[in-house]
Design a protein around this motif. Structure first.
Motif, PDB file in Angstrom:
ATOM      1  N   LEU A 120      18.186   3.888 -24.406  1.00  0.00           N
ATOM      2  CA  LEU A 120      18.223   3.775 -22.953  1.00  0.00           C
ATOM      3  C   LEU A 120      19.620   3.367 -22.509  1.00  0.00           C
ATOM      4  O   LEU A 120      20.314   2.618 -23.206  1.00  0.00           O
ATOM      5  N   THR A 121      20.031   3.841 -21.329  1.00  0.00           N
ATOM      6  CA  THR A 121      21.332   3.437 -20.803  1.00  0.00           C
ATOM      7  C   THR A 121      21.358   1.957 -20.475  1.00  0.00           C
ATOM      8  O   THR A 121      22.402   1.312 -20.533  1.00  0.00           O
ATOM      9  N   ASP A 122      20.213   1.408 -20.123  1.00  0.00           N
ATOM     10  CA  ASP A 122      20.118  -0.016 -19.805  1.00  0.00           C
ATOM     11  C   ASP A 122      18.736  -0.498 -20.215  1.00  0.00           C
ATOM     12  O   ASP A 122      17.731   0.018 -19.730  1.00  0.00           O
ATOM     13  N   ALA A 123      18.688  -1.480 -21.089  1.00  0.00           N
ATOM     14  CA  ALA A 123      17.406  -1.989 -21.573  1.00  0.00           C
ATOM     15  C   ALA A 123      16.945  -3.225 -20.817  1.00  0.00           C
ATOM     16  O   ALA A 123      15.964  -3.846 -21.197  1.00  0.00           O
ATOM     17  N   GLN A 124      17.646  -3.574 -19.726  1.00  0.00           N
ATOM     18  CA  GLN A 124      17.274  -4.737 -18.944  1.00  0.00           C
ATOM     19  C   GLN A 124      17.498  -4.437 -17.474  1.00  0.00           C
ATOM     20  O   GLN A 124      18.579  -4.013 -17.073  1.00  0.00           O
ATOM     21  N   VAL A 125      16.461  -4.647 -16.677  1.00  0.00           N
ATOM     22  CA  VAL A 125      16.533  -4.435 -15.229  1.00  0.00           C
ATOM     23  C   VAL A 125      16.307  -5.768 -14.547  1.00  0.00           C
ATOM     24  O   VAL A 125      15.314  -6.449 -14.810  1.00  0.00           O
ATOM     25  N   LYS A 126      17.232  -6.151 -13.672  1.00  0.00           N
ATOM     26  CA  LYS A 126      17.146  -7.423 -12.966  1.00  0.00           C
ATOM     27  C   LYS A 126      16.651  -7.187 -11.541  1.00  0.00           C
ATOM     28  O   LYS A 126      17.176  -6.334 -10.826  1.00  0.00           O
ATOM     29  N   VAL A 127      15.651  -7.962 -11.168  1.00  0.00           N
ATOM     30  CA  VAL A 127      15.000  -7.806  -9.863  1.00  0.00           C
ATOM     31  C   VAL A 127      15.338  -9.007  -8.994  1.00  0.00           C
ATOM     32  O   VAL A 127      15.086 -10.156  -9.383  1.00  0.00           O
ATOM     33  N   ASP A 128      15.907  -8.731  -7.817  1.00  0.00           N
ATOM     34  CA  ASP A 128      16.168  -9.787  -6.836  1.00  0.00           C
ATOM     35  C   ASP A 128      15.693  -9.317  -5.470  1.00  0.00           C
ATOM     36  O   ASP A 128      14.996  -8.305  -5.349  1.00  0.00           O
ATOM     37  N   SER A 129      16.067 -10.041  -4.425  1.00  0.00           N
ATOM     38  CA  SER A 129      15.578  -9.713  -3.080  1.00  0.00           C
ATOM     39  C   SER A 129      16.075  -8.364  -2.588  1.00  0.00           C
ATOM     40  O   SER A 129      15.470  -7.769  -1.695  1.00  0.00           O
ATOM     41  N   SER A 130      17.165  -7.853  -3.149  1.00  0.00           N
ATOM     42  CA  SER A 130      17.717  -6.564  -2.720  1.00  0.00           C
ATOM     43  C   SER A 130      17.262  -5.400  -3.596  1.00  0.00           C
ATOM     44  O   SER A 130      17.738  -4.280  -3.416  1.00  0.00           O
ATOM     45  N   PHE A 131      16.354  -5.653  -4.525  1.00  0.00           N
ATOM     46  CA  PHE A 131      15.916  -4.604  -5.445  1.00  0.00           C
ATOM     47  C   PHE A 131      15.119  -3.536  -4.701  1.00  0.00           C
ATOM     48  O   PHE A 131      14.142  -3.835  -4.021  1.00  0.00           O
ATOM     49  N   ARG A 132      15.535  -2.306  -4.822  1.00  0.00           N
ATOM     50  CA  ARG A 132      14.869  -1.167  -4.179  1.00  0.00           C
ATOM     51  C   ARG A 132      14.436  -0.120  -5.196  1.00  0.00           C
ATOM     52  O   ARG A 132      14.230   1.040  -4.853  1.00  0.00           O
ATOM     53  N   GLY A 133      14.325  -0.527  -6.427  1.00  0.00           N
ATOM     54  CA  GLY A 133      13.979   0.415  -7.483  1.00  0.00           C
ATOM     55  C   GLY A 133      15.184   0.709  -8.354  1.00  0.00           C
ATOM     56  O   GLY A 133      16.320   0.345  -8.028  1.00  0.00           O
ATOM     57  N   ALA A 134      14.941   1.360  -9.464  1.00  0.00           N
ATOM     58  CA  ALA A 134      16.020   1.677 -10.400  1.00  0.00           C
ATOM     59  C   ALA A 134      15.700   2.972 -11.133  1.00  0.00           C
ATOM     60  O   ALA A 134      14.536   3.325 -11.314  1.00  0.00           O
ATOM     61  N   THR A 135      16.752   3.662 -11.531  1.00  0.00           N
ATOM     62  CA  THR A 135      16.622   4.885 -12.321  1.00  0.00           C
ATOM     63  C   THR A 135      17.420   4.717 -13.605  1.00  0.00           C
ATOM     64  O   THR A 135      18.634   4.513 -13.563  1.00  0.00           O
ATOM     65  N   LEU A 136      16.728   4.764 -14.726  1.00  0.00           N
ATOM     66  CA  LEU A 136      17.368   4.643 -16.021  1.00  0.00           C
ATOM     67  C   LEU A 136      17.362   5.995 -16.713  1.00  0.00           C
ATOM     68  O   LEU A 136      16.476   6.824 -16.477  1.00  0.00           O
ATOM     69  N   VAL A 137      18.333   6.207 -17.557  1.00  0.00           N
ATOM     70  CA  VAL A 137      18.431   7.453 -18.313  1.00  0.00           C
ATOM     71  C   VAL A 137      18.085   7.171 -19.768  1.00  0.00           C
ATOM     72  O   VAL A 137      18.666   6.285 -20.399  1.00  0.00           O
ATOM     73  N   LEU A 138      17.115   7.888 -20.265  1.00  0.00           N
ATOM     74  CA  LEU A 138      16.760   7.845 -21.685  1.00  0.00           C
ATOM     75  C   LEU A 138      17.355   9.082 -22.332  1.00  0.00           C
ATOM     76  O   LEU A 138      17.131  10.201 -21.857  1.00  0.00           O
TER      77      LEU A 138
END
Length: 269
Positions: A33-51
């Motif tokens: 994965l391009t990123d194995a950790q996703v950080k969620v805060d008040s501005s989180f609107r979703g994320a797209t990771l590339v496998l």
């Protein structure tokens, strides 16, 4: 007097590049994965990771890749509206214990074209073959050539309740199926996108990258992904779980204070 120069030393041949024998002789798949950790805060609107990954195929036989990403399990409670003597009432609640909070599949082509029903059911690949624990499991039987199929107290209604769970998750963009979500960008190299909505649950996610050939699983690569809260949201989350009673009392006090402040404002107006 002219002195003859010594002959040049013999040329040293460079050793051949190291090559794994497994890569040369065995069919297998590797992924990351391009990123194995996703950080969620008040501005989180979703994320797209590339496998991304590679298929090591020593033969010319075609292969298919299926990506399965599963989020942490969480109970889900459902009720059904029933009409009784002209009045709509809620039915007895049904609690599903093992419904994943997030589930997606992406593949090089439709799953039904990659493997048969029994094979997909045994592996639990695809929303239609997702194992969701039914309430009060009583016994297991063999159906569609698959052993240990769960039969619950819901009887024939189990499938309707299960479909309701999947429909609700799909409407919330937490379950997704993309029959063309895996693309080969070069010979043996592929990629797929993992889209996490803003409502994605926090916790540990597990990704499986299956390699199929001739309708049979030929290899699998396992990955993990962590979605966690950070900042003030994390502190509130941890406080609520460490001290639930204190958190509840604090919420009540804040609600009372806000109600009192609002009433004062309207009185002055």
């Amino acid at each position: 007097m002219i002195q003859a120069l010594p002959p040049p030393p013999p040329a040293i041949e460079a050793p051949p590049p190291e090559r794994s024998e497994a890569t040369a002789t065995e069919l297998r798949v590797a992924a990351a994965l391009t990123d194995a950790q996703v950080k969620v805060d008040s501005s989180f609107r979703g994320a797209t990771l590339v496998l991304y990954g590679a298929v090591f195929n020593p033969s010319d036989d075609p292969t298919d890749v299926v990506v399965v990403v599963r989020g942490p399990d969480a109970p889900i409670r459902l009720v059904k509206k029933t009409r009784n003597t002209g009045v709509w009432l809620n039915s007895r609640p049904v609690l599903f214990e093992g419904a994943p909070g997030f589930y997606m599949t992406a593949s090089t082509r439709p799953l039904s074209d990659i493997a048969d029903f029994g094979q997909l059911r045994r592996l639990g690949v695809g929303v239609d073959h997702l194992r969701i624990d039914a309430p009060e499991e009583s016994r297991t039987v063999t159906r569609y050539g698959v052993r240990d199929v769960v039969i619950s107290r819901l009887g024939e209604d189990y499938l309707d309740w299960r479909r309701a769970v999947i429909r609700l998750k799909e409407d919330a963009a937490l379950y997704d199926t993309d029959p063309e979500g895996v693309t080969f960008v070069d010979k043996g190299l592929f990629r797929a996108e993992v889209k996490l909505p803003a409502t994605a649950p926090t916790g540990q996610y597990y990704a499986q990258v299956w390699l199929f050939r001739d309708g049979e699983p030929a290899g699998v690569s396992n990955l993990t992904l962590t979605v966690e809260k950070v900042g003030f949201e994390r502190e509130v989350y941890e406080f609520a779980h460490r001290r639930p009673w204190s958190y509840g009392v604090l919420c009540v006090l804040l609600a009372v204070a806000m109600g009192y402040g609002t009433s004062r404002v309207f009185r002055r107006g």
